[in-house]
Every structure is written in structure tokens, then in C-alpha cells.
Design a protein around this motif. Sequence first.
Motif, PDB file in Angstrom:
ATOM      1  N   TRP A 105      36.372  48.860  58.176  1.00 55.04           N
ATOM      2  CA  TRP A 105      35.441  49.978  58.256  1.00 55.04           C
ATOM      3  C   TRP A 105      34.074  49.559  57.756  1.00 55.04           C
ATOM      4  O   TRP A 105      33.933  48.587  57.024  1.00 55.04           O
ATOM      5  CB  TRP A 105      35.939  51.183  57.455  1.00 55.04           C
ATOM      6  CG  TRP A 105      36.254  50.878  56.011  1.00 55.04           C
ATOM      7  CD1 TRP A 105      37.477  50.554  55.493  1.00 55.04           C
ATOM      8  CD2 TRP A 105      35.343  50.826  54.910  1.00 55.04           C
ATOM      9  NE1 TRP A 105      37.371  50.312  54.140  1.00 55.04           N
ATOM     10  CE2 TRP A 105      36.078  50.474  53.751  1.00 55.04           C
ATOM     11  CE3 TRP A 105      33.975  51.044  54.778  1.00 55.04           C
ATOM     12  CZ2 TRP A 105      35.489  50.324  52.504  1.00 55.04           C
ATOM     13  CZ3 TRP A 105      33.390  50.902  53.532  1.00 55.04           C
ATOM     14  CH2 TRP A 105      34.153  50.550  52.415  1.00 55.04           C
ATOM     15  N   GLU A 107      30.356  51.729  56.397  1.00 51.05           N
ATOM     16  CA  GLU A 107      29.786  53.040  56.130  1.00 51.05           C
ATOM     17  C   GLU A 107      28.406  52.930  55.499  1.00 51.05           C
ATOM     18  O   GLU A 107      28.069  51.914  54.903  1.00 51.05           O
ATOM     19  CB  GLU A 107      30.698  53.890  55.234  1.00 51.05           C
ATOM     20  CG  GLU A 107      30.720  53.498  53.786  1.00 51.05           C
ATOM     21  CD  GLU A 107      31.501  54.493  52.921  1.00 51.05           C
ATOM     22  OE1 GLU A 107      31.643  55.665  53.300  1.00 51.05           O
ATOM     23  OE2 GLU A 107      31.965  54.067  51.863  1.00 51.05           O
ATOM     24  N   ASN A 130      32.517  54.295  60.204  1.00 49.32           N
ATOM     25  CA  ASN A 130      33.079  53.809  61.454  1.00 49.32           C
ATOM     26  C   ASN A 130      34.268  52.923  61.124  1.00 49.32           C
ATOM     27  O   ASN A 130      34.105  51.851  60.537  1.00 49.32           O
ATOM     28  CB  ASN A 130      32.026  53.027  62.240  1.00 49.32           C
ATOM     29  CG  ASN A 130      32.486  52.683  63.630  1.00 49.32           C
ATOM     30  OD1 ASN A 130      33.673  52.627  63.914  1.00 49.32           O
ATOM     31  ND2 ASN A 130      31.523  52.434  64.499  1.00 49.32           N
ATOM     32  N   LYS A 142      35.813  57.767  63.108  1.00 48.49           N
ATOM     33  CA  LYS A 142      34.357  57.663  63.156  1.00 48.49           C
ATOM     34  C   LYS A 142      33.816  59.048  62.846  1.00 48.49           C
ATOM     35  O   LYS A 142      34.101  59.999  63.561  1.00 48.49           O
ATOM     36  CB  LYS A 142      33.900  57.198  64.530  1.00 48.49           C
ATOM     37  CG  LYS A 142      34.438  55.816  64.880  1.00 48.49           C
ATOM     38  CD  LYS A 142      34.314  55.547  66.357  1.00 48.49           C
ATOM     39  CE  LYS A 142      34.988  54.301  66.847  1.00 48.49           C
ATOM     40  NZ  LYS A 142      35.447  53.318  65.960  1.00 48.49           N
TER      41      LYS A 142
END
Length: 156
Positions: A105, A107, A130, A142
Motif C-alpha cells: 500500500w 498513502e 491505495n 483504494k
Amino acid sequence: MPILALVSAIAFLHSTAGQGSSSLEGTWEGKLEVAYSGSSKDPASDERIKAAYAKSPFRIRINQQRASVYFGGEEVKPGLFQYQAYMTNAVIFASSAGEDRDGRWVETWNFTLTEKISDTMIACFSRVVNNLDLGETKDAGKFGLLAVGEFHRTPN
């Protein structure tokens, strides 16, 4: 006229230029109300997110050109937040990446701030995440979140 343009450009590019007598330096605390949570199509999940933000205060410490952010008593993204100020306004932001049970991920957190009065500032917070490995068909991987409120200066 060219000298005025040059001075204006230098003042804009230098983050502390024009700050005047007001200062955002210090420790600020406040709760933010979630205005939008695009994390799930599940209303119960959205309500849990809103309740968590309403319950836990944010605390921001601004010291010269550094900012630290705390949520629920714990520092968020230690050492990653960048701080850019101009006069009575500031932006504090950080991006990071990692892995969890869902995979990779990335962010970004962003606080946009302005002084309301000397001990109160208006705060707009955004967060986008995401989850790279969940693919394009999974909405929950997301998402974005928007929250607003006021922070008050606290004793250090």
C-alpha cells in the motif's frame, strides 16, 4: 518594478517570509469531523471511521521548519511530515508505503491550516490510500477521506 517582482518571488519561495507577528509554531490540538469517507460502500464502516475521528484528537507540533503529527496519542509517520508555511497558512504533508495482510500500500496525509485567531486555526485534513495488490475491482482497497475542524494552541 522588476525589483518588486524579484522581492515578491523570493518572499513566496522562502517559507517563512512574510510570516509577520503571527506564528503557527507550538502545539495544536483538536478533533476533526469527517466530511467524506470513500473507504467503503458499507455505511456501518463509514460510521466507525467517523466515530474514531470524533473520539480521538489530533495533535500537531510545529517547531521551526519541522512538524510532528499525533493521532490518538501516537505519533503518525515519525520524521516524515514536511512543513511549508506562508504568512498565516501552512501545509503539513507526508507520504509512505508498506505492506499488510492485503499486500503493498501507499498513502498520503495532508493538513492544510490557516490561523483563525492567535490561538485557533482552521484545519482541513485529507488522506488517500491505495492498496496496490488488490486490483482495480476492489473498492475498499483504494479510498480517500476528508475531515475538517479547528485546532487550539495548547501549552507545550
